[in-house]
Design a protein around this motif. Structure first.
Motif, PDB file in Angstrom:
ATOM      1  N   ASP A 127       0.715  -1.156   0.137  1.00 48.11           N
ATOM      2  CA  ASP A 127       0.042  -0.165   0.140  1.00 48.11           C
ATOM      3  C   ASP A 127       0.900   1.081   0.009  1.00 48.11           C
ATOM      4  OD1 ASP A 127      -1.749   2.170   0.715  1.00 48.11           O
ATOM      5  OD2 ASP A 127      -3.245   0.828   1.854  1.00 48.11           O
ATOM      6  N   GLU A 128       0.962   2.060  -1.187  1.00 47.75           N
ATOM      7  CA  GLU A 128       2.033   3.147  -1.152  1.00 47.75           C
ATOM      8  C   GLU A 128       1.455   4.150  -0.570  1.00 47.75           C
ATOM      9  OE1 GLU A 128       2.259   3.955  -5.277  1.00 47.75           O
ATOM     10  OE2 GLU A 128       3.680   2.025  -5.442  1.00 47.75           O
ATOM     11  N   ARG A 159       6.712   0.480   7.649  1.00 46.05           N
ATOM     12  CA  ARG A 159       6.347   0.108   8.885  1.00 46.05           C
ATOM     13  C   ARG A 159       4.763  -0.323   9.167  1.00 46.05           C
ATOM     14  NH1 ARG A 159       5.378   1.372  14.683  1.00 46.05           N
ATOM     15  NH2 ARG A 159       6.917   0.180  15.982  1.00 46.05           N
ATOM     16  N   GLU A 160       4.124   0.685   8.619  1.00 48.37           N
ATOM     17  CA  GLU A 160       2.616   0.436   8.767  1.00 48.37           C
ATOM     18  C   GLU A 160       1.911  -0.687   7.812  1.00 48.37           C
ATOM     19  OE1 GLU A 160       1.304   5.065   9.597  1.00 48.37           O
ATOM     20  OE2 GLU A 160       1.481   4.298   7.434  1.00 48.37           O
ATOM     21  N   ASN A 161       2.564  -0.936   6.711  1.00 50.72           N
ATOM     22  CA  ASN A 161       2.198  -1.791   5.749  1.00 50.72           C
ATOM     23  C   ASN A 161       2.368  -3.339   6.469  1.00 50.72           C
ATOM     24  OD1 ASN A 161       1.864  -1.784   2.695  1.00 50.72           O
ATOM     25  ND2 ASN A 161       3.139   0.094   2.762  1.00 50.72           N
ATOM     26  N   LEU A 162       3.676  -3.310   7.200  1.00 52.13           N
ATOM     27  CA  LEU A 162       4.208  -4.661   7.715  1.00 52.13           C
ATOM     28  C   LEU A 162       2.898  -5.016   9.103  1.00 52.13           C
ATOM     29  CD1 LEU A 162       7.966  -4.274   7.743  1.00 52.13           C
ATOM     30  CD2 LEU A 162       6.482  -6.292   6.718  1.00 52.13           C
ATOM     31  N   MET A 163       2.973  -3.557   9.977  1.00 50.90           N
ATOM     32  CA  MET A 163       1.929  -3.832  11.078  1.00 50.90           C
ATOM     33  C   MET A 163       0.554  -4.268  10.400  1.00 50.90           C
ATOM     34  SD  MET A 163       3.237  -0.788  13.322  1.00 50.90           S
ATOM     35  CE  MET A 163       1.789  -1.166  14.592  1.00 50.90           C
ATOM     36  N   ALA A 187       3.968  -4.492  16.247  1.00 52.11           N
ATOM     37  CA  ALA A 187       5.116  -3.442  16.205  1.00 52.11           C
ATOM     38  C   ALA A 187       6.411  -4.207  16.233  1.00 52.11           C
ATOM     39  CB  ALA A 187       4.724  -2.510  17.313  1.00 52.11           C
ATOM     40  N   GLN A 188       6.615  -5.058  16.839  1.00 54.78           N
ATOM     41  CA  GLN A 188       7.792  -5.787  16.935  1.00 54.78           C
ATOM     42  C   GLN A 188       7.892  -6.678  15.813  1.00 54.78           C
ATOM     43  OE1 GLN A 188       9.847  -5.664  19.742  1.00 54.78           O
ATOM     44  NE2 GLN A 188      11.257  -6.709  18.274  1.00 54.78           N
ATOM     45  N   VAL A 189       6.767  -7.219  15.399  1.00 53.73           N
ATOM     46  CA  VAL A 189       7.223  -7.991  14.133  1.00 53.73           C
ATOM     47  C   VAL A 189       7.681  -7.278  13.242  1.00 53.73           C
ATOM     48  CG1 VAL A 189       5.761  -9.428  12.234  1.00 53.73           C
ATOM     49  CG2 VAL A 189       5.253  -9.785  14.737  1.00 53.73           C
ATOM     50  N   ALA A 190       7.075  -6.005  12.871  1.00 50.32           N
ATOM     51  CA  ALA A 190       7.248  -5.091  11.672  1.00 50.32           C
ATOM     52  C   ALA A 190       8.871  -4.719  12.145  1.00 50.32           C
ATOM     53  CB  ALA A 190       6.499  -3.879  11.904  1.00 50.32           C
ATOM     54  N   ASP A 191       9.292  -4.264  13.273  1.00 48.76           N
ATOM     55  CA  ASP A 191      10.681  -3.900  13.521  1.00 48.76           C
ATOM     56  C   ASP A 191      11.552  -4.915  13.077  1.00 48.76           C
ATOM     57  OD1 ASP A 191       9.470  -1.226  14.104  1.00 48.76           O
ATOM     58  OD2 ASP A 191       9.716  -1.536  16.295  1.00 48.76           O
ATOM     59  N   MET A 248       6.760  -8.777   3.970  1.00 50.85           N
ATOM     60  CA  MET A 248       5.332  -8.865   4.283  1.00 50.85           C
ATOM     61  C   MET A 248       4.839 -10.215   3.930  1.00 50.85           C
ATOM     62  SD  MET A 248       3.908  -5.201   2.365  1.00 50.85           S
ATOM     63  CE  MET A 248       2.285  -5.627   2.282  1.00 50.85           C
ATOM     64  N   SER A 249       5.411 -11.014   2.997  1.00 50.74           N
ATOM     65  CA  SER A 249       4.891 -12.470   2.730  1.00 50.74           C
ATOM     66  C   SER A 249       5.600 -13.161   3.671  1.00 50.74           C
ATOM     67  CB  SER A 249       5.432 -12.647   1.331  1.00 50.74           C
ATOM     68  OG  SER A 249       6.965 -13.074   1.225  1.00 50.74           O
ATOM     69  N   LEU A 250       6.721 -12.864   4.454  1.00 49.96           N
ATOM     70  CA  LEU A 250       7.323 -13.525   5.619  1.00 49.96           C
ATOM     71  C   LEU A 250       6.565 -13.615   6.778  1.00 49.96           C
ATOM     72  CD1 LEU A 250      11.013 -13.276   4.899  1.00 49.96           C
ATOM     73  CD2 LEU A 250       9.602 -15.249   4.481  1.00 49.96           C
ATOM     74  N   ILE A 251       5.654 -12.685   7.089  1.00 41.35           N
ATOM     75  CA  ILE A 251       4.892 -12.562   8.441  1.00 41.35           C
ATOM     76  C   ILE A 251       3.834 -13.805   8.731  1.00 41.35           C
ATOM     77  CG2 ILE A 251       2.985 -11.289   9.447  1.00 41.35           C
ATOM     78  CD1 ILE A 251       4.121  -8.769   8.100  1.00 41.35           C
ATOM     79  N   GLY A 252       4.503 -14.468   9.803  1.00 41.72           N
ATOM     80  CA  GLY A 252       3.668 -15.707  10.062  1.00 41.72           C
ATOM     81  C   GLY A 252       4.745 -16.884   9.663  1.00 41.72           C
ATOM     82  N   ASP A 253       5.879 -16.496   9.221  1.00 39.04           N
ATOM     83  CA  ASP A 253       6.769 -17.476   8.996  1.00 39.04           C
ATOM     84  C   ASP A 253       6.478 -18.898   8.188  1.00 39.04           C
ATOM     85  OD1 ASP A 253       8.978 -16.021  10.654  1.00 39.04           O
ATOM     86  OD2 ASP A 253       8.015 -16.924  12.452  1.00 39.04           O
ATOM     87  N   PRO A 254       5.907 -18.400   7.098  1.00 38.00           N
ATOM     88  CA  PRO A 254       5.571 -19.635   6.258  1.00 38.00           C
ATOM     89  C   PRO A 254       6.883 -20.581   5.844  1.00 38.00           C
ATOM     90  CG  PRO A 254       5.757 -17.461   5.058  1.00 38.00           C
ATOM     91  CD  PRO A 254       5.761 -17.414   6.332  1.00 38.00           C
ATOM     92  N   PRO A 255       6.731 -21.798   5.652  1.00 32.08           N
ATOM     93  CA  PRO A 255       8.150 -22.487   5.554  1.00 32.08           C
ATOM     94  C   PRO A 255       8.264 -22.488   3.887  1.00 32.08           C
ATOM     95  CG  PRO A 255       6.219 -23.896   5.923  1.00 32.08           C
ATOM     96  CD  PRO A 255       5.752 -22.560   6.360  1.00 32.08           C
ATOM     97  N   ILE A 256       7.105 -22.098   2.957  1.00 28.37           N
ATOM     98  CA  ILE A 256       7.267 -22.322   1.638  1.00 28.37           C
ATOM     99  C   ILE A 256       6.934 -20.723   1.163  1.00 28.37           C
ATOM    100  CG2 ILE A 256       6.685 -23.244  -0.635  1.00 28.37           C
ATOM    101  CD1 ILE A 256       6.153 -25.827   1.466  1.00 28.37           C
ATOM    102  N   ILE A 257       7.770 -20.203   0.083  1.00 27.19           N
ATOM    103  CA  ILE A 257       7.194 -19.139  -0.514  1.00 27.19           C
ATOM    104  C   ILE A 257       7.396 -19.331  -1.940  1.00 27.19           C
ATOM    105  CG2 ILE A 257       8.205 -16.795  -0.815  1.00 27.19           C
ATOM    106  CD1 ILE A 257       8.969 -16.475   2.002  1.00 27.19           C
ATOM    107  N   PHE A 258       6.384 -18.912  -2.646  1.00 26.64           N
ATOM    108  CA  PHE A 258       6.271 -18.942  -4.116  1.00 26.64           C
ATOM    109  C   PHE A 258       6.730 -17.288  -4.523  1.00 26.64           C
ATOM    110  CE2 PHE A 258       3.049 -21.985  -3.063  1.00 26.64           C
ATOM    111  CZ  PHE A 258       3.766 -23.056  -3.556  1.00 26.64           C
TER     112      PHE A 258
END
Length: 254
Positions: A93-94, A99-103, A115-119, A150-160
């Motif tokens: 989201d431009e 930081r707000e995108n990640l949060m 906030a900690q996840v984003a930082d 952003m795609s890594l939030i939640g620690d997915p084991p596989i990324i496309f």
């Protein structure tokens, strides 16, 4: 049952057609855990269709597809919890800051302490200094790094990563390459689709070429190089590039 030895992705006889257009004609491949698997192909080869099926966005006509040990058709919710998908264009989201995108994504995933996840991710992707800037002010490489973060939030084991460097300048591409290498160093499995053969050559542990709806070759770069005649030695030995291998195997070398 899912174990560490179970392949991250298993595809057997995958087929998909749109009326008379046969996009995938019996695709077979496996992706080991913790590396980069590159799926190469020209425009229209079926790369994005395959990724959409793997990520449960599209149903296959036939075949068996398992992601993280889960069947994409009968266990779609489990598959979606195991993966993240980054498309050809950064989905940030431009208007919001980095930081707000990640949060925002962390809140949508109902994680504690967004906030900690984003930082943590800003630090991991070298975006801390730009954390308070609107994403619209980011360079192409920064925007793509934020998108992958952003795609890594939640620690997915596989990324496309579906053609993740499309439209990026050479410097931005190098930034994304470094990010992908960092991901696999930390144990994430990456399936990468790309038209850029040098990208696969630099990043992939294993490479498959998808041509006319089928996998025509699958192996390491060294395996693929052995498919061509030995290099001729005149003054300097010239090893075949991945581009030469691709064009020869697909019959488009003119």
């Amino acid at each position: 049952m899912r174990t560490q030895q179970t392949p991250a992705i298993q595809v057997r006889d995958l087929r998909k057609s749109y009326k008379d257009l046969h996009v995938l004609r019996g695709v077979d491949f496996e992706v080991a855990r913790g590396g980069v698997f590159a799926l190469l192909g020209s425009n229209g080869a079926g790369k994005t269709t395959a990724v959409r099926i793997l990520s449960t966005l599209l149903k296959p006509d036939a075949g068996v597809v398992r992601v993280n040990g889960f069947d994409v058709t009968t266990q779609a919710a489990d598959v979606r919890e195991s993966i993240s998908l980054t498309g050809q264009f950064a989905a940030v989201d431009e208007i919001l800051t980095g930081r707000e995108n990640l949060m925002l994504v962390a809140r949508l995933r109902h994680l504690a302490n967004p906030a900690q996840v984003a930082d943590d991710l800003l630090r991991r992707f070298s975006l801390t200094d730009a954390a308070g800037r609107r994403a619209a002010t980011y360079s192409g490489g920064m925007r793509r790094r934020l998108d992958i973060a952003m795609s890594l939030i939640g620690d997915p084991p596989i990324i496309f990563l579906d053609e993740p460097t499309t439209g990026l300048d050479p410097q931005a591409r190098l930034e994304v390459w470094r990010t992908v290498k960092d991901l696999t160093a930390q144990g994430t499995t990456v399936l990468l689709t790309t038209q850029y053969l040098d990208e696969a050559e630099h990043l992939a542990d294993r490479i498959a070429i998808l041509h006319q709806g089928r996998i025509i070759v699958d192996g390491t770069l060294a395996d693929l190089k052995r498919l061509l005649p030995p290099a001729k030695v005149e003054y300097v030995e010239k090893q075949p590039t991945l581009e030469e291998i691709f064009l020869t195997l697909t019959g488009t070398n003119t």
